[in-house]
Scaffold this motif. Sequence first.
Motif, mmCIF file in Angstrom:
data_model
loop_
_atom_site.group_PDB
_atom_site.id
_atom_site.type_symbol
_atom_site.label_atom_id
_atom_site.label_comp_id
_atom_site.label_asym_id
_atom_site.label_seq_id
_atom_site.Cartn_x
_atom_site.Cartn_y
_atom_site.Cartn_z
ATOM 1 N N GLU A 170 0.831 -1.209 0.000
ATOM 2 C CA GLU A 170 0.000 0.000 0.000
ATOM 3 C C GLU A 170 0.860 1.251 0.000
ATOM 4 O O GLU A 170 0.554 2.245 -0.665
ATOM 5 C CB GLU A 170 -0.916 -0.024 1.228
ATOM 6 C CG GLU A 170 -2.037 1.023 1.188
ATOM 7 C CD GLU A 170 -1.573 2.392 1.675
ATOM 8 O OE1 GLU A 170 -2.137 3.404 1.228
ATOM 9 O OE2 GLU A 170 -0.620 2.429 2.484
ATOM 10 N N ARG A 182 2.238 1.767 -3.468
ATOM 11 C CA ARG A 182 1.200 2.257 -4.376
ATOM 12 C C ARG A 182 0.928 3.734 -4.136
ATOM 13 O O ARG A 182 0.759 4.507 -5.089
ATOM 14 C CB ARG A 182 -0.095 1.463 -4.154
ATOM 15 C CG ARG A 182 -1.213 1.847 -5.118
ATOM 16 C CD ARG A 182 -2.553 1.374 -4.605
ATOM 17 N NE ARG A 182 -2.927 2.040 -3.372
ATOM 18 C CZ ARG A 182 -3.463 3.255 -3.317
ATOM 19 N NH1 ARG A 182 -3.665 3.948 -4.423
ATOM 20 N NH2 ARG A 182 -3.766 3.793 -2.159
ATOM 21 N N ARG A 183 0.928 4.143 -2.866
ATOM 22 C CA ARG A 183 0.638 5.540 -2.535
ATOM 23 C C ARG A 183 1.843 6.447 -2.780
ATOM 24 O O ARG A 183 1.692 7.575 -3.248
ATOM 25 C CB ARG A 183 0.191 5.633 -1.068
ATOM 26 C CG ARG A 183 -0.102 7.018 -0.576
ATOM 27 C CD ARG A 183 -0.840 6.987 0.760
ATOM 28 N NE ARG A 183 -0.383 5.922 1.614
ATOM 29 C CZ ARG A 183 0.627 6.047 2.495
ATOM 30 N NH1 ARG A 183 1.255 7.185 2.582
ATOM 31 N NH2 ARG A 183 0.981 5.037 3.259
ATOM 32 N N LEU A 242 -7.116 1.162 -16.200
ATOM 33 C CA LEU A 242 -6.684 1.640 -14.886
ATOM 34 C C LEU A 242 -5.295 1.122 -14.549
ATOM 35 O O LEU A 242 -4.480 1.840 -13.950
ATOM 36 C CB LEU A 242 -7.691 1.200 -13.812
ATOM 37 C CG LEU A 242 -9.018 1.965 -13.787
ATOM 38 C CD1 LEU A 242 -9.933 1.386 -12.723
ATOM 39 C CD2 LEU A 242 -8.764 3.438 -13.503
ATOM 40 N N THR A 243 -5.021 -0.112 -14.945
ATOM 41 C CA THR A 243 -3.682 -0.661 -14.712
ATOM 42 C C THR A 243 -2.631 0.140 -15.466
ATOM 43 O O THR A 243 -1.560 0.449 -14.931
ATOM 44 C CB THR A 243 -3.638 -2.131 -15.162
ATOM 45 O OG1 THR A 243 -4.640 -2.875 -14.470
ATOM 46 C CG2 THR A 243 -2.273 -2.740 -14.878
ATOM 47 N N ILE A 259 -2.803 3.312 -16.414
ATOM 48 C CA ILE A 259 -2.641 4.625 -15.791
ATOM 49 C C ILE A 259 -1.783 4.523 -14.534
ATOM 50 O O ILE A 259 -0.891 5.350 -14.286
ATOM 51 C CB ILE A 259 -4.025 5.237 -15.483
ATOM 52 C CG1 ILE A 259 -4.759 5.559 -16.792
ATOM 53 C CG2 ILE A 259 -3.896 6.470 -14.609
ATOM 54 C CD1 ILE A 259 -6.171 6.074 -16.582
ATOM 55 N N THR A 260 -2.034 3.486 -13.730
ATOM 56 C CA THR A 260 -1.267 3.312 -12.497
ATOM 57 C C THR A 260 0.203 3.041 -12.785
ATOM 58 O O THR A 260 1.104 3.648 -12.183
ATOM 59 C CB THR A 260 -1.866 2.163 -11.671
ATOM 60 O OG1 THR A 260 -3.241 2.436 -11.393
ATOM 61 C CG2 THR A 260 -1.109 2.000 -10.366
ATOM 62 N N VAL A 261 0.478 2.135 -13.720
ATOM 63 C CA VAL A 261 1.862 1.788 -14.046
ATOM 64 C C VAL A 261 2.602 2.993 -14.621
ATOM 65 O O VAL A 261 3.768 3.244 -14.284
ATOM 66 C CB VAL A 261 1.893 0.603 -15.028
ATOM 67 C CG1 VAL A 261 3.302 0.380 -15.560
ATOM 68 C CG2 VAL A 261 1.376 -0.658 -14.355
ATOM 69 N N GLY A 284 1.964 6.156 -14.027
ATOM 70 C CA GLY A 284 2.216 7.104 -12.934
ATOM 71 C C GLY A 284 3.393 6.683 -12.072
ATOM 72 O O GLY A 284 4.233 7.512 -11.685
ATOM 73 N N VAL A 285 3.473 5.392 -11.758
ATOM 74 C CA VAL A 285 4.605 4.887 -10.967
ATOM 75 C C VAL A 285 5.905 5.056 -11.742
ATOM 76 O O VAL A 285 6.944 5.451 -11.181
ATOM 77 C CB VAL A 285 4.371 3.413 -10.589
ATOM 78 C CG1 VAL A 285 5.622 2.810 -9.973
ATOM 79 C CG2 VAL A 285 3.191 3.287 -9.631
#
Length: 809
Positions: A323, A326-327, A413-414, A416-418, A420-421
Motif C-alpha cells: 500500500e 502504491r501511494r 486503470l492498470t 494509468i497506475t503503471v 504514474g509509478v
Amino acid sequence: MANFEAYQEYQRIDDYEEDSPPGEEDLLVHVPEGLKDSWHHIKNLDNFFTRIYHFHQKNGFACMMFSEFFELAQLLFVVTFTTFLVNCVEYDVLFANRAVNHTGPIQNPLDRNKVTLPDAILPTQECTARIQENSWIIFLLIMAAIFWIYRLIKVICNFLNYWEIRQFYIKALKIRMDELCNYTWQEVQDRLISLQREQQMCIHKKELTELDIYHRILRFKNYMVAMINKSLLPVHLQLPLLGNVVFLTQGLKYNFELILFWGPGSLFQNKWNLHPKYKRSGNRLELAQQLSRVILLMGLANLLLCPFILVWQVLYAFFSYTEVIRREPGSLGARRWSLYGRLYLRHFNELDHELHGRLGRGYKPTSKYMNSFTSPLLTVIAKNIAFFSGSVLAVLIVLTVYDEDVLTVQHILTAITVLGVTITIARSFIPDEHMAWCPEQLLQCVLAHIHYMPDHWRGNANKSETRDEVAQLFQYKAVFILEELLSPIVTPFILIFLLRNKSLEIIDFFRNFTVEVVGVGDICSFAQMDIRRHGNPTWLSEGQTEASVYQQAENGKTELSLMHFTIKNPRWQPPQESSVFISHLKEKVHHDAQAGPSTQLLLSEAPLCTSLQSNESGTGADNLLASVLAHPVITASGLQGRDHRLIPPSTAASAAASVLASLSTSQLAHTSRGRSHGLLPSSIHPETTMYHSERTVIDSMSNSDSRVRSNALQSEFASAEMSLHAIYMHELHQQSSHPPRTSGQWHNPVPMRDLHTHTGYQAHSGLSSSISVPTTVHLGGWQEVEEDEEDDQEINSGSTPKQDTGGSC
C-alpha cells in the motif's frame, strides 16, 4: 494479585544467590520489615534495568500492551487472510474468465451477468473442504498456531513483568504514569541510583553508577559493537560483479546473538557470566571445535526452516509495503540507516534512544551528500522515460475526462497506475539543475553527527568509492527489503561456510576482551572505555595507552565513546585513566583555542555557513556547527569580515577548540554545583543569560513544561558539544596520522604529552548570550515498538528530505 506480588517478593529475596559472584553466595541480605513494596534484591538486574528502560522509551504500560496485542492480531490476520485468499476465492469468476448467470429476480437485465464480490467467494463448506484436502496447508496452519500460542504466552509473561515495572515506577521511583513522558531517561536513571542507596537493589555494591546501569542494559550489544569494530563477524562478502557487499539482516543478527549469548550451547552460562571454561586458554582449540559444531547445527536448522521463514517474510513484506509503494512509489528510493551502519556507528555504552536521536539528526545531511552524486547517462535515460510515459498518460487522462466510459476498457486503470509509478521513479533520478553541492563540506557535516569516518574518506568525498562505502551505512529502503527477503536463504550459508571459520578467533576474542566487574558481572572490556588498555596513540592517547594493535579499538571508538558517555552523563565520575585523558584533552583544546577564531566571529558567519551547508533553518546549535565546519572554507576564500579586514586562515580544529573553550568557560559556575566533568554550557540552565530573554515565557509555564523545555535544550546542546568534539578529535587524528600541509591549512600538532597542566579551557568571547533559543522545541524520543525493527522505521520511514538551495563551491 496480592498473593502473586508476595510470591514475587519472596522469589526476589530467596533466589539472590543466582546473581552472586563467586565467593559471595553466603552473603546475608537484610530486608527491613514494613516495606511491603520494596525492591531489595533483584534476581536478574539485567532484565530488570532493561525493562525499566524499555518501559520508559515505549511510553508506559498501556502503549506497550496495546502494541503487543496488535502484534498478535497482525500475525493472526496475516495467516487467516492468506489462507482465505488461497482456498476460498474463485479467481476464474473474479477475473471474469467464467460467466456468471444470476437466476434470481433482478430489475435490470444488464446486471444478470454482472460479477459481484459474493460470486467470487466460495461457500463455507467448500472452502473448509479445500483446506482439509490440502495436507501442506494444514501443516503450515499447525506451525503458525504453535508460534502464535508461543507469542501469546510471551505476551502474558510480559504483561505480568511490566505490571511489576509499572508498580516500581509509581511506588519506588515516584513517577506517575501520566507524567512519564515528561521525564528524560537521565532523570529516571538518577532516581534509580538514589533508590539503590535506600533499598539495595544490587547487594554487591553500596552505590550504583551510571556506567553500571549502562553495562547491565547493553551487556551483549557492547560485545556486538566491539566485534563489528574489530571486523570479527563475517558481514563483508566478496561477490562476482558486485564486489564488496555488506550483508547484515535482522535474521542474521538474531542468529549471531543466539549462538554467542543466550541460545543453547552459547558462551554465556547465564545473562551476566561467561562460562568459566572460555576464560582459560588451555583448551581453546577444543572450545573452538565445540563452537564450530554449534554453528553448524544452527546453520542446518536455518536451512531446514528456510521455506517457512521465507514464506512469512514474503507475506509480511507484501502486506506491509504494497500500500505504501502504491501511494508513494518514491518511498523505495528513500534511504535508511542499515543494521550494519547502526553497529558500526554506535558508541560503546550508547543506549538506543541516544543512537537513534544522533542518527536521526544525521539523516538530512547524509541524504544530501548521497544525492549530490548523479549519473549523467542515467539522467538522460530517466528524462526520456519520463517524457514518453508522461505523453501516454496525458492522452489517457484527456480521454478519461472526455468520456468516463474509457475507464471501463480492460486494463486501462492498470496502464494509468503503471505509467504514474514509472514517471515518479524516473523523476527521482533527475537531479535539480539549479543545485550546486560541496561534497567535502557535506561529508564533514555528516561526520559531525555520526562521529565516525574512515581516514581514506577525507579528501575523497567526491569519489564514487566513498559514496559506495557510505551507502553500506545508509542504504536504500528497497535494498533493505530485498536483503530481508533474501535473508532466510543467505543466512544458513553464512553460518556454515563463513562464521564457522571464525570459531577460534571468536573464542580468543571473548577470552581476551572479557572482564569481571563487581556488582555487574562479565562485560566486554571495550565497554569500560579504558584508555590505557584499549586506547589508540593516534587518537590523542599517546603516552597514556599500553594497548597493542590487537587491543586497540579501531577508528578512535574508545576515545570518542568516552567523550560521548561523559557528555551524556555529566554526573559520572570517570576512573583515573579516563580523567587524565579528559584533562589532557582540555589542555589541548586550550592550546588550539588560542590560535582559533573568536566565538563571536563564528556566530556572525552563521548565515553564510548555513547556506554553504544547504541548511535553510537551523537552531542555535545547528548554526554553530555550520559555522565551525564552514569557517576554513570562508577564510581560505579570502572573504572579509564585518570590519572589512581579511579573516586569517584557520582550521576546523581551531574553530571547534574556540567554541569548546567558550562552552567550558561558561559552565565553570555550574561546575561548583555538582558537575565535576560536565561539558555542557551553563547557557542551557534557567538561571543564565540565555534563559533570561525568555523568562516571561518560562515563568508562565508549569514546572513540568519548564523542565521539559530545559531538558530539550540540554539534549540539543549536549549533542552539539559532542559533534564539536568529534570534529576536533578527527582533525587532530588526521594531523597526527599524516604530515602537516605546508600551505598553512593545518597547524603543526602539539603532542598531548608535551602540554603542561592547566585548570581549564581559556575563556573566549561569551557564547551564552549570542545563541538564540529556538522558539519551538520538538520533543519526544524515538518511540520503540520492537527494540530494533520499529526503531529503525521511525528514523528511516520518511521519504528522502527535500533538497534545499545551497551555495556554490
